[in-house]
Structures are given as structure tokens and as C-alpha cells.
Write a protein that holds these residues in place. Sequence first.
Motif, PDB file in Angstrom:
ATOM      1  N   UNK A  43      40.632  32.461  48.791  1.00 28.69           N
ATOM      2  CA  UNK A  43      40.225  31.643  47.601  1.00 28.69           C
ATOM      3  C   UNK A  43      40.349  32.600  46.492  1.00 28.69           C
ATOM      4  N   UNK A  44      40.531  31.976  45.287  1.00 27.72           N
ATOM      5  CA  UNK A  44      40.682  32.763  44.021  1.00 27.72           C
ATOM      6  C   UNK A  44      39.601  32.186  42.984  1.00 27.72           C
ATOM      7  N   UNK A  45      38.665  32.834  42.467  1.00 24.87           N
ATOM      8  CA  UNK A  45      37.657  32.191  41.695  1.00 24.87           C
ATOM      9  C   UNK A  45      37.622  33.069  40.619  1.00 24.87           C
ATOM     10  N   UNK A  46      37.081  33.055  39.501  1.00 27.24           N
ATOM     11  CA  UNK A  46      36.913  33.988  38.315  1.00 27.24           C
ATOM     12  C   UNK A  46      35.499  33.776  37.774  1.00 27.24           C
ATOM     13  N   UNK A  47      35.028  34.823  37.300  1.00 29.72           N
ATOM     14  CA  UNK A  47      33.892  35.144  36.584  1.00 29.72           C
ATOM     15  C   UNK A  47      33.601  36.303  35.728  1.00 29.72           C
ATOM     16  N   UNK A  48      32.665  36.491  34.926  1.00 28.29           N
ATOM     17  CA  UNK A  48      32.607  37.535  33.907  1.00 28.29           C
ATOM     18  C   UNK A  48      32.028  38.778  34.878  1.00 28.29           C
ATOM     19  N   UNK A  49      32.714  39.805  34.679  1.00 25.11           N
ATOM     20  CA  UNK A  49      32.467  41.253  35.360  1.00 25.11           C
ATOM     21  C   UNK A  49      31.022  41.513  35.458  1.00 25.11           C
ATOM     22  N   UNK A  50      30.237  41.235  34.609  1.00 29.63           N
ATOM     23  CA  UNK A  50      28.841  41.548  34.403  1.00 29.63           C
ATOM     24  C   UNK A  50      27.889  40.461  35.177  1.00 29.63           C
ATOM     25  N   UNK A  51      28.436  39.289  35.504  1.00 35.22           N
ATOM     26  CA  UNK A  51      27.654  38.403  36.218  1.00 35.22           C
ATOM     27  C   UNK A  51      27.110  38.763  37.719  1.00 35.22           C
ATOM     28  N   UNK A  52      26.141  38.586  37.951  1.00 36.79           N
ATOM     29  CA  UNK A  52      25.527  39.004  39.409  1.00 36.79           C
ATOM     30  C   UNK A  52      26.511  38.801  40.421  1.00 36.79           C
ATOM     31  N   UNK A  53      27.405  37.443  40.600  1.00 38.13           N
ATOM     32  CA  UNK A  53      28.281  37.245  41.772  1.00 38.13           C
ATOM     33  C   UNK A  53      29.195  38.570  41.688  1.00 38.13           C
ATOM     34  N   UNK A  54      29.809  38.788  40.756  1.00 35.46           N
ATOM     35  CA  UNK A  54      30.934  39.857  40.601  1.00 35.46           C
ATOM     36  C   UNK A  54      30.301  41.184  40.765  1.00 35.46           C
ATOM     37  N   UNK A  55      29.271  41.538  40.312  1.00 38.61           N
ATOM     38  CA  UNK A  55      28.236  42.873  40.462  1.00 38.61           C
ATOM     39  C   UNK A  55      28.089  42.917  42.031  1.00 38.61           C
ATOM     40  N   UNK A  56      27.556  42.001  42.648  1.00 34.94           N
ATOM     41  CA  UNK A  56      27.071  41.858  43.959  1.00 34.94           C
ATOM     42  C   UNK A  56      28.422  42.234  45.027  1.00 34.94           C
ATOM     43  N   UNK A  57      29.515  41.932  44.619  1.00 39.09           N
ATOM     44  CA  UNK A  57      30.702  42.133  45.473  1.00 39.09           C
ATOM     45  C   UNK A  57      31.762  43.322  44.847  1.00 39.09           C
ATOM     46  N   UNK A  58      31.182  43.991  44.002  1.00 39.49           N
ATOM     47  CA  UNK A  58      31.892  45.168  43.537  1.00 39.49           C
ATOM     48  C   UNK A  58      31.547  46.553  44.454  1.00 39.49           C
ATOM     49  N   UNK A  59      32.839  47.065  44.758  1.00 41.63           N
ATOM     50  CA  UNK A  59      34.012  46.855  44.741  1.00 41.63           C
ATOM     51  C   UNK A  59      34.581  45.852  45.699  1.00 41.63           C
ATOM     52  N   UNK A  60      33.923  45.494  46.816  1.00 40.25           N
ATOM     53  CA  UNK A  60      34.113  44.602  47.827  1.00 40.25           C
ATOM     54  C   UNK A  60      32.875  44.198  48.542  1.00 40.25           C
ATOM     55  N   UNK A  61      32.524  42.605  49.149  1.00 40.46           N
ATOM     56  CA  UNK A  61      31.612  42.657  49.589  1.00 40.46           C
ATOM     57  C   UNK A  61      31.438  41.225  50.280  1.00 40.46           C
ATOM     58  N   UNK A  62      30.329  41.257  51.067  1.00 41.73           N
ATOM     59  CA  UNK A  62      30.246  39.855  51.743  1.00 41.73           C
ATOM     60  C   UNK A  62      30.071  38.971  50.740  1.00 41.73           C
ATOM     61  N   UNK A  63      30.434  37.500  50.956  1.00 38.99           N
ATOM     62  CA  UNK A  63      30.262  36.499  50.094  1.00 38.99           C
ATOM     63  C   UNK A  63      30.157  35.289  51.295  1.00 38.99           C
ATOM     64  N   UNK A  64      29.464  34.093  50.639  1.00 41.78           N
ATOM     65  CA  UNK A  64      29.435  32.912  51.547  1.00 41.78           C
ATOM     66  C   UNK A  64      29.945  31.607  50.423  1.00 41.78           C
TER      67      UNK A  64
END
Length: 159
Positions: free
Chosen positions: A60-81
Amino acid sequence: MTQTETGPEPEPARSREERKRDVLDHLRQDTDAWVATASRDGVPTLVPLSFLWDEETGTLVMSTRRTNPTAVNVTPGGPISVTLGPTRDVVLIEGEAGIVEGTDLPAPAADAFAAKLRWDPRSRPRWVFLRITPHTVRAWREVNELADRDLMLTGTWLA
């Protein structure tokens, strides 16, 4: 559907193959999903994001601002549901998300994202793509499908 004393009787359970087809239809046709992540401190974040199913890579490909919590939480890579569909036709996807700079996403996926969602994050400097690799996929409509809800485990489709 017939009526029982406790409400409508559920439709017969779909086979695993039918549910996989239905999941793939959701992935191809749906536009938005609920996305859940957590910070390193365990603070949960749940947001709606638009997505593209990249069939070539199975991600899946999504997009968000780098500073949004979703992007911060998975930087550089991480679990997601990720959750698709209504409560009576739910698809739950658990996987690993990685950050991809807008200009680093291969053109076929980035172009398809822009065409499907009618906007292009590549032109926005603070926006990044999330590429989500599913490890587990579960789908069900009613209680009669709970027993066989697992459709993908450890990144491999079961049907």
C-alpha cells in the motif's frame, strides 16, 4: 436474509478464496483507510489516509507530512495497522511501513497514486510516501467468518 429472534440471520460464510478476492477488490477500489501507529512511548495515533494498492510490489502507498505523528511513528520503518471497509465487511492489515521521499518513489507507483487520488505529493516538499508491506491480513463480515479470518500470515497469502 431471514429474521431470527436476535436480528437478521447472517449470509453464509464466504470461502477463504472469496474473501481474498473481496479483499483485493477493496485494495484496488477503495480510496481511504484508517491507519494506526504508536509512538515509541506507546501513544496511539489513528488517522484516515488515502491509499493506492501497488499490485506490482504487493504494498500500500500512502502519503502524509513528514512531521505528522503517523510518519514520525514509523520512521525509519515500523509497525502499522490499516483497516478498510465498514464494520460488517472489515479488512485488517498489519505490516511494516517505511518512509519514501516523494522523489524516490518509483514513477509508476507515484504516477498511479496521483492519478487515482487526483493529487500529487511529489510537488509538496514536506510530504513523504509511506510504503506498507502487509504481513497479516484478516477479513470477515459476521461471526460465522471469524474462525477462518486469517488470509495472510507472515506475508504469504493462505488462499
